[in-house]
Design a protein around this motif. Sequence first.
Motif, PDB file in Angstrom:
ATOM      1  N   THR A 108       2.809  -3.605  -3.094  1.00 21.85           N
ATOM      2  CA  THR A 108       3.896  -2.658  -3.372  1.00 21.85           C
ATOM      3  C   THR A 108       3.332  -1.394  -4.020  1.00 21.85           C
ATOM      4  N   GLU A 109       2.393  -1.624  -4.932  1.00 21.60           N
ATOM      5  CA  GLU A 109       1.777  -0.465  -5.603  1.00 21.60           C
ATOM      6  C   GLU A 109       1.033   0.415  -4.607  1.00 21.60           C
ATOM      7  N   ILE A 110       0.338  -0.245  -3.680  1.00 22.27           N
ATOM      8  CA  ILE A 110      -0.374   0.517  -2.646  1.00 22.27           C
ATOM      9  C   ILE A 110       0.619   1.328  -1.815  1.00 22.27           C
ATOM     10  N   GLY A 111       1.723   0.671  -1.458  1.00 18.42           N
ATOM     11  CA  GLY A 111       2.769   1.363  -0.687  1.00 18.42           C
ATOM     12  C   GLY A 111       3.298   2.575  -1.436  1.00 18.42           C
ATOM     13  N   ASN A 112       3.534   2.386  -2.719  1.00 22.99           N
ATOM     14  CA  ASN A 112       4.037   3.508  -3.536  1.00 22.99           C
ATOM     15  C   ASN A 112       3.030   4.647  -3.602  1.00 22.99           C
ATOM     16  N   GLU A 113       1.760   4.244  -3.783  1.00 22.72           N
ATOM     17  CA  GLU A 113       0.697   5.258  -3.878  1.00 22.72           C
ATOM     18  C   GLU A 113       0.573   6.030  -2.555  1.00 22.72           C
ATOM     19  N   LEU A 114       0.705   5.303  -1.433  1.00 24.45           N
ATOM     20  CA  LEU A 114       0.621   5.971  -0.128  1.00 24.45           C
ATOM     21  C   LEU A 114       1.783   6.947   0.068  1.00 24.45           C
TER      22      LEU A 114
ATOM     23  N   GLU B 177      -9.386   6.667  -0.019  1.00 21.62           N
ATOM     24  CA  GLU B 177     -10.583   5.827   0.094  1.00 21.62           C
ATOM     25  C   GLU B 177     -10.438   4.579  -0.779  1.00 21.62           C
ATOM     26  N   LYS B 178      -9.907   4.782  -1.950  1.00 19.03           N
ATOM     27  CA  LYS B 178      -9.718   3.671  -2.880  1.00 19.03           C
ATOM     28  C   LYS B 178      -8.720   2.660  -2.290  1.00 19.03           C
ATOM     29  N   ILE B 179      -7.659   3.177  -1.721  1.00 16.19           N
ATOM     30  CA  ILE B 179      -6.639   2.307  -1.108  1.00 16.19           C
ATOM     31  C   ILE B 179      -7.244   1.534   0.068  1.00 16.19           C
ATOM     32  N   TYR B 180      -8.050   2.250   0.850  1.00 15.67           N
ATOM     33  CA  TYR B 180      -8.682   1.614   2.011  1.00 15.67           C
ATOM     34  C   TYR B 180      -9.550   0.440   1.579  1.00 15.67           C
ATOM     35  N   ARG B 181     -10.370   0.666   0.569  1.00 13.18           N
ATOM     36  CA  ARG B 181     -11.252  -0.408   0.072  1.00 13.18           C
ATOM     37  C   ARG B 181     -10.428  -1.568  -0.482  1.00 13.18           C
ATOM     38  N   ASN B 182      -9.362  -1.196  -1.148  1.00 11.55           N
ATOM     39  CA  ASN B 182      -8.472  -2.221  -1.711  1.00 11.55           C
ATOM     40  C   ASN B 182      -7.863  -3.084  -0.607  1.00 11.55           C
ATOM     41  N   LEU B 183      -7.391  -2.418   0.436  1.00 14.39           N
ATOM     42  CA  LEU B 183      -6.787  -3.144   1.561  1.00 14.39           C
ATOM     43  C   LEU B 183      -7.813  -4.036   2.255  1.00 14.39           C
ATOM     44  N   LYS B 256      -3.176  13.353   6.822  1.00 15.90           N
ATOM     45  CA  LYS B 256      -1.851  12.805   7.150  1.00 15.90           C
ATOM     46  C   LYS B 256      -2.007  11.589   8.057  1.00 15.90           C
ATOM     47  N   GLN B 257      -2.914  11.741   9.037  1.00 15.13           N
ATOM     48  CA  GLN B 257      -3.153  10.646   9.976  1.00 15.13           C
ATOM     49  C   GLN B 257      -3.746   9.430   9.252  1.00 15.13           C
ATOM     50  N   LEU B 258      -4.707   9.704   8.376  1.00 14.37           N
ATOM     51  CA  LEU B 258      -5.334   8.619   7.618  1.00 14.37           C
ATOM     52  C   LEU B 258      -4.290   7.878   6.786  1.00 14.37           C
ATOM     53  N   ASN B 259      -3.387   8.635   6.196  1.00 15.43           N
ATOM     54  CA  ASN B 259      -2.336   8.026   5.382  1.00 15.43           C
ATOM     55  C   ASN B 259      -1.433   7.114   6.227  1.00 15.43           C
ATOM     56  N   SER B 260      -1.105   7.600   7.426  1.00 19.43           N
ATOM     57  CA  SER B 260      -0.229   6.760   8.263  1.00 19.43           C
ATOM     58  C   SER B 260      -0.981   5.531   8.766  1.00 19.43           C
ATOM     59  N   PHE B 261      -2.292   5.661   9.008  1.00 17.08           N
ATOM     60  CA  PHE B 261      -3.113   4.495   9.393  1.00 17.08           C
ATOM     61  C   PHE B 261      -3.090   3.441   8.271  1.00 17.08           C
ATOM     62  N   LEU B 262      -3.295   3.921   7.060  1.00 19.69           N
ATOM     63  CA  LEU B 262      -3.325   3.004   5.915  1.00 19.69           C
ATOM     64  C   LEU B 262      -1.964   2.328   5.735  1.00 19.69           C
ATOM     65  N   ASN B 263      -0.924   3.084   5.987  1.00 14.74           N
ATOM     66  CA  ASN B 263       0.425   2.531   5.904  1.00 14.74           C
ATOM     67  C   ASN B 263       0.636   1.433   6.933  1.00 14.74           C
ATOM     68  N   GLU B 264       0.092   1.658   8.140  1.00 12.79           N
ATOM     69  CA  GLU B 264       0.203   0.653   9.201  1.00 12.79           C
ATOM     70  C   GLU B 264      -0.509  -0.634   8.811  1.00 12.79           C
ATOM     71  N   VAL B 265      -1.714  -0.467   8.239  1.00 15.14           N
ATOM     72  CA  VAL B 265      -2.477  -1.644   7.796  1.00 15.14           C
ATOM     73  C   VAL B 265      -1.667  -2.418   6.760  1.00 15.14           C
ATOM     74  N   LEU B 266      -1.130  -1.691   5.809  1.00 14.60           N
ATOM     75  CA  LEU B 266      -0.344  -2.311   4.738  1.00 14.60           C
ATOM     76  C   LEU B 266       0.871  -3.059   5.311  1.00 14.60           C
ATOM     77  N   THR B 267       1.585  -2.387   6.185  1.00 13.89           N
ATOM     78  CA  THR B 267       2.780  -3.007   6.790  1.00 13.89           C
ATOM     79  C   THR B 267       2.398  -4.265   7.555  1.00 13.89           C
ATOM     80  N   SER B 268       1.265  -4.178   8.253  1.00 14.52           N
ATOM     81  CA  SER B 268       0.821  -5.322   9.042  1.00 14.52           C
ATOM     82  C   SER B 268       0.463  -6.512   8.148  1.00 14.52           C
ATOM     83  N   ILE B 269      -0.167  -6.242   7.031  1.00 16.24           N
ATOM     84  CA  ILE B 269      -0.491  -7.336   6.089  1.00 16.24           C
ATOM     85  C   ILE B 269       0.799  -7.984   5.602  1.00 16.24           C
TER      86      ILE B 269
END
Lengths: 142, 273
Positions: A108-114, B177-183, B256-269
């Motif tokens: 959730t935190e990651i989502g918020n940060e994004l 980058e931090k979010i990516y590594r976290n994911l 912007k694209q990178l952000n939406s990619f990361l969002n997709e990864v998150l949603t998929s998880i």
Amino acid sequence: MNENNINQTPVTPPNLVVDPSPMNVPTNKQKVADFLQKLKLKITPIIQKNKVLVIIALSVLGLMVLVIVIGLIFGKKNVKTTSPKPTSTPQVVFQEDVSKTEAPNTLTEIGNELDKIKKEITDLDVQNLPIRPPAVDYKISF
Amino acid sequence: MKRTSLCFLVLIAVFFSLFAPNKVSAQDFNFNKAYQDYQYSYEMYNSVYSEYSKAKDAYLKNSTLTLKEDARKKTLNMLQGRDELQKVYLTMLRMRLLENPGLTNDQKGSLYTKIDTEVSWYLNHKSQYLESDPLENLFGKSSESESRYKTNTSQVVYDSLFSVTLGDLVSLGDRQEKIYRNLRVIIDEQVSSGKIRIDPFNRWFTDIESVSRILKENEESAKIRIQKLYSESYSSPAGTYSSAIEILSQSVNQQKQLNSFLNEVLTSIINQQ
């Protein structure tokens, strides 16, 4: 008359030249002691007259010293915490968070940060228009 | 009793006047305050410039000694205001850089040195205007400011403006980058515990890293471009800045694209759990 006077003055008393007694020349210690004695004599009546005032002044001074000392002790700690940190090392910081990342809250935190980053990218003023150089006139001769 | 309380109050006042103001002023001066100062100085400059302009026109229409003297005084005010404006503007830029989290201390330090040199120059130059200066002297001193702006200040200004944008983008990129590594760590752990499959993620990682690489390349390319401010005397600093910023503008779309990619990864998880 003048000549007579001039002739008389160089005659110095033999005692002063031949026997410079240490009793006549005060040492530094004695000077300081004399000064303190005089100071004490002057201050004592003033203190006795304004006892309350002196107590208040001393307590305020004490308070000031105390505050300065506290400030110096705790101030240094504050400086350490507020000093700009060098470039962040995401990998290291991130490794510490890894153990907690399994919790859904972290997702959730990651989502918020994004979401936050998305908004910041949208709001980003790449051209820096508000802080562009001011328009000034250099052609002023007339 | 009155006397003692008065002494007490005086001592307290002295104490706070000695220690309190410095702390407050140091904490309060930030970019917003510097920007307000700049806006105020800009308004002041526009005001004195308007007065100068009117006085100049009046003198040119009717060349009397009185009108010339009035124009001289207004010109002096305007020139001093102009130097002040440059000084305040540079200080505002300095504060913007100071508060930028995406720049390294070395990058900031290098720009501070350049900005501080310019601030000192305008401060010193402003003090060289004399109340008794005839118009001809004022014109000469004005040319010094013009020359300084062209040869030094404009480069420093556009270099700083570029660094502001670069720092903003780098800061956003660091967070992504931090979010990516976290994911990635979350995915690795959940794959090894059998909760999710690695299948789409391994390919997505490649795409994400590709965007990330493009961002780095853009950054380097823009940095090389902005250095032409100092090496190419024939091109205008504003032009060089615009071309470097154009490269960074492309990074905005990539981010912007990178952000939406990361969002997709998150949603998929989340969906696979």
